[in-house]
Every structure is written in C-alpha cells, then in structure tokens.
Design a protein around this motif. Structure first.
Motif, PDB file in Angstrom:
ATOM      1  N   ASN A 192      -1.631  28.999   1.905  1.00 17.97           N
ATOM      2  CA  ASN A 192      -1.211  29.174   3.302  1.00 17.97           C
ATOM      3  C   ASN A 192       0.301  29.028   3.463  1.00 17.97           C
ATOM      4  O   ASN A 192       0.792  28.692   4.543  1.00 17.97           O
ATOM      5  N   GLN A 193       1.036  29.303   2.390  1.00 18.39           N
ATOM      6  CA  GLN A 193       2.487  29.090   2.413  1.00 18.39           C
ATOM      7  C   GLN A 193       3.189  29.896   3.512  1.00 18.39           C
ATOM      8  O   GLN A 193       4.215  29.466   4.042  1.00 18.39           O
ATOM      9  N   ASN A 210     -11.074  19.363  -2.148  1.00 21.00           N
ATOM     10  CA  ASN A 210     -12.388  19.466  -1.499  1.00 21.00           C
ATOM     11  C   ASN A 210     -12.506  18.472  -0.348  1.00 21.00           C
ATOM     12  O   ASN A 210     -13.122  17.422  -0.455  1.00 21.00           O
ATOM     13  N   THR A 211     -11.866  18.823   0.759  1.00 18.33           N
ATOM     14  CA  THR A 211     -11.933  17.997   1.964  1.00 18.33           C
ATOM     15  C   THR A 211     -12.472  18.862   3.103  1.00 18.33           C
ATOM     16  O   THR A 211     -12.187  20.065   3.139  1.00 18.33           O
ATOM     17  N   PRO A 212     -13.282  18.306   4.018  1.00 19.95           N
ATOM     18  CA  PRO A 212     -13.918  19.113   5.073  1.00 19.95           C
ATOM     19  C   PRO A 212     -12.953  19.530   6.179  1.00 19.95           C
ATOM     20  O   PRO A 212     -13.016  19.064   7.312  1.00 19.95           O
ATOM     21  N   LEU A 213     -12.040  20.418   5.812  1.00 16.40           N
ATOM     22  CA  LEU A 213     -11.100  21.026   6.737  1.00 16.40           C
ATOM     23  C   LEU A 213     -11.127  22.520   6.435  1.00 16.40           C
ATOM     24  O   LEU A 213     -11.089  22.903   5.262  1.00 16.40           O
ATOM     25  N   PRO A 214     -11.238  23.375   7.436  1.00 17.14           N
ATOM     26  CA  PRO A 214     -11.265  24.815   7.160  1.00 17.14           C
ATOM     27  C   PRO A 214     -10.085  25.239   6.293  1.00 17.14           C
ATOM     28  O   PRO A 214      -8.956  24.757   6.487  1.00 17.14           O
ATOM     29  N   VAL A 215     -10.328  26.131   5.356  1.00 13.97           N
ATOM     30  CA  VAL A 215      -9.302  26.540   4.397  1.00 13.97           C
ATOM     31  C   VAL A 215      -8.059  27.063   5.104  1.00 13.97           C
ATOM     32  O   VAL A 215      -6.933  26.796   4.671  1.00 13.97           O
ATOM     33  N   ASP A 232      -3.181  18.953   7.363  1.00 16.72           N
ATOM     34  CA  ASP A 232      -3.365  20.245   8.021  1.00 16.72           C
ATOM     35  C   ASP A 232      -2.027  20.897   8.314  1.00 16.72           C
ATOM     36  O   ASP A 232      -0.991  20.226   8.405  1.00 16.72           O
ATOM     37  N   ILE A 233      -2.052  22.209   8.480  1.00 17.60           N
ATOM     38  CA  ILE A 233      -0.842  23.004   8.667  1.00 17.60           C
ATOM     39  C   ILE A 233      -0.092  22.598   9.925  1.00 17.60           C
ATOM     40  O   ILE A 233       1.141  22.451   9.905  1.00 17.60           O
ATOM     41  N   GLU A 255      -5.753  16.210  11.281  1.00 20.92           N
ATOM     42  CA  GLU A 255      -5.939  17.172  12.372  1.00 20.92           C
ATOM     43  C   GLU A 255      -6.281  16.502  13.695  1.00 20.92           C
ATOM     44  O   GLU A 255      -6.192  17.131  14.750  1.00 20.92           O
ATOM     45  N   ARG A 256      -6.670  15.218  13.669  1.00 23.88           N
ATOM     46  CA  ARG A 256      -6.953  14.513  14.919  1.00 23.88           C
ATOM     47  C   ARG A 256      -5.642  14.089  15.578  1.00 23.88           C
ATOM     48  O   ARG A 256      -4.689  13.689  14.914  1.00 23.88           O
TER      49      ARG A 256
END
Length: 710
Positions: free
Chosen positions: A456-457, A443-448, A415-416, A382-383
C-alpha cells in the motif's frame, strides 16, 4: 456480586445488543425471558437469536433503552437467576468510538495555578480513584475522580505534588484494577509507578541543524545505546548509558575516534537508536545482569531507566536522554527514534488493558486477542483513541525531546490512516522529520487495504519502508542462511539487483515497481535483526578465505551506499561486525552485541573505504535522485555481459557506476576516453585515484567502481 454467585454471564456487545450465556447445567440452558435492572427500574430484553455453543446456550438480546456507561446493570432471567452486565465487545464498535472519542490535549498530568490536574480516559469504568504516594514514603492517599464528558475522569489536587508517585484504580466489570497512567512521562525504577515531574525544568534550547532537503540525502546508521559504548576499549567513561553515547572526542586504543565522534567522522547523517522508551527485559537496578534490544514496551512516553546513571531518580533519565540528543545535534547529526507502537510487552498487565479492557488490542473472529506481531498482542491503531494515543506520543517526542525521525517497528500492524496523520503532524511540527518503517504484511485482523504495508506504499508516499527485496537479492535471504545474493556472486539475482539498485521504481521493462518514488525505499543488507552479513558469509562460504569474504562484504555495502533510495547501515557493518553466529541476539550478552572497537582498528582500511563511498554519495547528486522521473531520465544502463551491471549517469555529474560480483576480472570498453577513477576495488573517495587514458578498463573481481568524466 461475587463470580461464584452468578448463574450465568451477560455482556454488552453493541450499544443495544446483549449476549447472554446460560450453562446447560443451569435449567438446561433454557429461559424464555430476560430483563435488565438499573436504578430500581426493570427493562425487558427482546430475544432475537438463540443457539447452543459448546456447553452453553447463547442468547442474543436487544435493549430498547439507551445504555448508560456510568451505571451498573443487573440481568435477570425467568428463573430468578441474576448476573451483573459486563462490558463486552461493544468497546470494539464504531458506535463506541464515536460516542467516546476525546480530542483534548490534557490527558495525563497537567499543571494549573496552584493545582495538579489528572485526567484519564476510561469510559467503561464506573469508579476511578487516583492513588498518591510521596517519594520515599509507604503512605498512600486515595482521591476520587469525577466522570466528565466522553468517558474522561478528572480531578484537581490543590497542592504541589512534584515527585509524588501515582497510579489509577479503575473499577470495570465489578473488578478493581491498578494501572499506571498511559500518558506518564516519568516513572520509578522498572516502571512500577508513574511520577509527577515538571518537564519545564528540563527544557532547553533547540540546537540548529544543517539543512536537510530530502530523505534520499539521509545516510542512516543504526545502533543500540549500550552496544555503542560498553566495549572495554570504547574510550567512553559512562559505558552503556545515555551520557556515554553522547560523549564527544572519545578515543580507542590507536588514538582514533570511537563512539559518537567515530560516527560523525564516518560521514552519516542520521543515528537511529534502538528503542529507548521504557521497556521490560532489563532490571534497571541490576542492569549489568541482563541485556535487551528494547522491543518490550512498557511506557511509551517515558525514557528507559537502564541507560540512566540513576534509574530511581525520575528526572535523571529525562535529562540525560535530552543531553544525548543535544550532543548528537551539536555534531550536526540527527536522531531517529525506534518506536514500538505495534504491541505491548504483556497485554494482560499493560496500562491499556487495565484502563479500558479489550479496547486497545485487536481480536480475531473468535474474540481472542490476535497475534500478528508474534508476541501475543496487536495494537488496534484503527480505533480512534488508540490512534490519538500514538499521535499524541509522536507529538510529545517531537516537542519535548527534539527527535528528528521515527522508525516504526512492525509498521504493517498499524493502519494507513494513522501513519498518514503521523506524517501530517511531523510536517507541521518539524518539517524534514524522516519516517520509515517495517511494512511487512502480518496476520492481523485488519483489512489488507488498510494496512501500512509495502503493498500500500502508494497511499503513504512520504513514508519510507525497509526494502526486503533489496536485502534479499543483494545479500541473499535473511531466512535462509545459506542463500547467496547478487553481491555474493549469484548471478541469478542480476535482474532483481538491477531493479533495486535503480530505486525499485520499475526502471527496467521487466521490473515491477515496488515503490512509486525512491524516497520510499530504505536500502539495507544488514540491521540488528538476523545474522550479521559477516556471519552469513562465514556460513555461505565455509571454505573461502577471509579476503574473498571481505570483498563480497565490501561490495554489498557499496551497493547499499550507491543505489537510488535511502541507504541504511547497521553499526559495525563497516568493519565486518560479527555476533559470533548468533542470529537473534535480542537478549544475548554484551560480548555478543557490543561494538568491538578493537575490530574497528583491525579493519581500518575497510572503514576508510566505506567513508570514501559515503563521501561519493554526498558529493554527487546522481546517487540520490529525488524522483522516479529523474532516475528514468538520467540513468542509462550499459550493455555489459552478465553478471556485470553498469550505469551511465548522463546528468551534470557525468559518472559511470560499474559492479562486478564475479570472481574473475572483467574487461569493459568505454565509449569515450578521459575518465578519473574515484572508486575501485581498493580505494574510494572524491579525489582521483588514477586517470584512464584509453577506453579499455579492467574491473577487478568482486568490486564496485565509480568513474568521473573529465
């Protein structure tokens, strides 16, 4: 300042926030004031919070001036103690991302007229040098690099540096680190140094491929470059190598095709190779002593050397991989590259961590590296500059190597937005590029709502995902060796099976749509992970004879090939591949992992059957409907007694699909007469096996059947 001279520690955790840790052993951890010095100018810090944490007093301070990442700062307390200010969590802030995002396409090595230019993104560095060494020499020279905008360091060397080995020396937090260029496209044996090459010397014409209209037209065949050819009777000359995997017209002991020729003859459309970017786990100079699947990424833009004829020759692996891809393309097949952008082999020694410590990886609420991947680190896609790196890398493989698709390992870590942008890049550069991935929610610290997961397909409609629901309800759980699925006679899975066979799009009233469209569902019952299906059957049915196991195996594979969505086969699945009970063979021996070409000969009838099913899928569009709307309109479920499943495709094809997972014969009464049998318990293909004169049909135990209306 040496670490031993520090009285305390200070970290830049935001653009204007400094965290100071005073040990309780130092003036009881108490100080009423702090200041920061740079260029002989002293600036007071404003203490905004103080609290004790373990054996330290933690001070949160605010800096009123603008921090310059180009300079070094000292922090002093009221007692005269001092420490250098270190770069802390600021690198994981949005402000840092915005300030230092660089959108140029020239990171790494580029060539200009009479010059070789080097660029490295290292915004937290206060000095950077490039280390150059001629090939076959122990002499190194060091060239200082100049800091430019957006944290990029650059230097141009005015001479020909082809074949020179290189690395970067980066000074961050008063510590020098040596790192290989993250953008390196060529490396020495075992990836120890980058190598300067002129890729234009390896360019070749793109080989035209047959049309590919839709992802559901794909039939994916997953294999490993070494596994494919290493068997003694593979008929391949360059066993275990890129060149071997690309050999045409190889033959086994019976004179039949093996290797690439066999895959072409099977009828699949795409070959998915396990990772061939540079990875750890195999000593490239002693490759026969070790084995690895390749999920230990070292250098994302350089090919693995253990598959090359000469790992020490930087051009060899590049040219030979391109030759393999071209050989696949010459047969009209496409190449899917298994990419592992979710983690690195060892975070602490990776180029990412050495160049910009802490930036490229996610950290949890305690400030420690997260571990959703299970291998010690999660890439922070995400960065902005991490996302850029991944997209740049995808572009590189598309343009330079003519890759036709990407399989994203542990895609749920990413991330999406990154995946959406990858989709756009692929559509722009190479329309028809297939993208699939493992959308597991890890289990990674990224919002679901930002994770590239199955849940999230809908946000990634043109990206396919491995359908674990399909796998587990047809075969049985991969995590319970003894669990039997629908195809193994467990009728408790009948409703789930009904749903996944029709594309996992909510076909039945009771069904919950896993995907919006069938192009998103990768249907499989076996892959490189976990036990092969044959080994699972040996565990599930210890007292059964092989003939029954073969029927179950054949049925499960048949359901994969005739369901709505994208079928995926593990190499050797079509001849009951076994790994001798090894459920995680990522570094097991060749004996365990190799494709056994003698076993293929022993089960030639099974191979012919699977070939026939592939022909049926390719011949009749009703098995590869493009949309959920088409599926709902054109498939009518037949009312049959449990555990039978049957479907009438009422479009132009006029086909019935019947599935009997029970060990008993079943009688089905058809509504009309005159059907041609294309697939039964023994034969499969697009030519008629026999005609049905009446309306009664006896379905053999554990079988799949396809009827064509005449």
């Amino acid at each position: 300042m040496m670490a031993a001279d520090r009285n305390f520690f200070a970290y830049l955790d935001d653009m204007k926030i400094i965290t100071i840790l005073l040990p309780l052993s130092y003036h009881h951890g108490l100080s009423s004031s702090f200041s920061m010095t740079c260029d002989f100018q002293e600036h007071p810090l404003n203490i905004i919070e103080k609290r004790q944490i373990d054996n330290n007093m933690k001070y949160i301070c605010e800096f009123s001036k603008e921090y310059s990442f180009e300079k070094q700062y000292l922090v002093t307390d009221e007692h005269g103690g001092k420490t250098e200010l270190q770069i802390g969590a600021v690198i994981r802030t949005k402000a840092f991302d915005e300030k230092f995002y660089y959108d140029g396409d020239d990171l790494g090595v580029t060539f200009e007229e009479g010059q070789t230019r080097f660029k490295l993104w290292a915004p937290t560095a206060t000095q950077v040098k490039i280390k150059l060494r001629p090939a076959n020499s122990s002499f190194s020279e060091f060239v200082k690099m100049k800091r430019e905008e957006r944290g990029v360091w650059s230097v141009a060397v005015s001479r020909d540096l082809e074949f020179f080995q290189y690395s970067f020396l980066i000074l961050v937090n008063q510590e020098w680190r040596e790192a290989i260029d993250p953008y390196a496209t060529a490396v020495t044996a075992n990836g120890e140094l980058g190598v300067i090459v002129r890729l234009e010397k390896t360019h070749r014409q793109r080989i035209p491929l047959p049309p590919f209209e839709n992802p559901v037209d794909a039939i994916i065949y997953e294999t490993h470059i070494r596994d494919l050819t290493i068997h003694p009777h593979s008929g391949v000359t360059n066993k275990g190598l890129y060149l071997g995997a690309g050999e045409h017209n190889t033959k086994g002991r019976d004179g039949g095709p093996t290797g690439l020729a066999y895959i072409k003859d099977l009828g699949v459309t795409h070959i998915e190779f396990l990772p061939f970017h540079d990875f750890a786990g195999v000593d490239e100079l002693n490759r026969d002593k070790e084995y690895n699947w390749g999920y230990n990424p070292l250098h994302f833009n350089a090919p693995e050397g253990s598959y090359s004829t000469d790992p020490s020759a930087p051009y060899a692996r590049i040219i030979e991989l391109k030759q393999l891809i071209d050989q696949v393309h010459k047969l009209g097949l496409r190449v899917i590259m298994d990419v592992v952008y979710n983690h690195v082999y060892i975070r602490e020694t990776s180029s990412f961590e050495k160049v910009v410590p802490g930036y490229y990886f996610r950290h949890n609420e305690m400030g420690l590296p997260s571990n959703g991947t299970g291998v010690g680190n999660d890439i922070a896609s995400e960065r902005k500059m991490v996302r850029k790196y991944i997209i740049d890398s995808i572009q590189f493989w598309l343009k330079e190597y003519h890759i036709d698709g990407f399989r994203f390992d542990l895609m749920g870590i990413l991330d999406i937005q990154t995946m959406q942008e990858i989709r756009k890049v692929c559509d722009c550069l190479s329309p028809g590029t297939i993208i699939l991935g493992e959308g597991w929610n890890l289990n990674t610290p990224l919002p679901v709502d930002q994770k590239a997961i199955i849940g999230n397909q809908a946000k990634m409609p043109q990206i396919a995902q491995f359908n674990d629901k399909f796998r587990d309800c047809i075969k049985g759980s991969s995590f319970n060796l003894f669990d039997k699925g629908f195809a193994f006679g467990n009728e408790h899975y009948i409703e789930a099976a009904n749903e996944v066979i029709t594309g996992s799009i909510g076909f039945t009233k009771e069904g919950t749509a896993l995907f919006n469209e069938p192009i998103q569902s990768v249907n499989y019952v076996e892959c490189h992970d976990n036990h092969t299906m044959w080994d699972k059957l040996l565990a599930c049915l210890p007292s059964a004879d092989d003939s029954l196991r073969m029927k179950y195996h054949r049925l499960a594979t048949g359901i994969v090939l005739l369901s709505q969505g994208i079928p995926f086969l593990h190499s050797g699945q079509e001849f009951f591949r076994t790994k001798k009970g090894d459920g995680n063979s990522y570094r097991s021996s060749d004996e365990v992992n190799q494709l056994d070409w003698d076993r293929m000969i022993s089960y030639k009838n099974q191979v012919e059957y699977i070939k026939g099913l592939i022909q049926v899928r390719k011949e009749f569009p009703c098995f590869r409907m493009r949309t959920a709307a088409q599926i709902r309109k054109n498939i009518q479920q037949l009312q049959l007694p449990s555990p039978l499943l049957g479907y009438w495709f009422n479009n132009d094809d006029g086909i019935i699909l019947l599935i009997n997972p029970s060990i008993k014969k079943q009688e089905v009464l058809l509504t009309v007469r005159d059907w041609a049998v294309l697939v039964d318990h023994e034969n499969a293909g697009i030519t008629t096996i026999r005609m049905l004169d009446g309306r009664d049909l006896i379905i053999e135990p554990v079988s799949i059947n396809v009827l064509l209306k005449k």
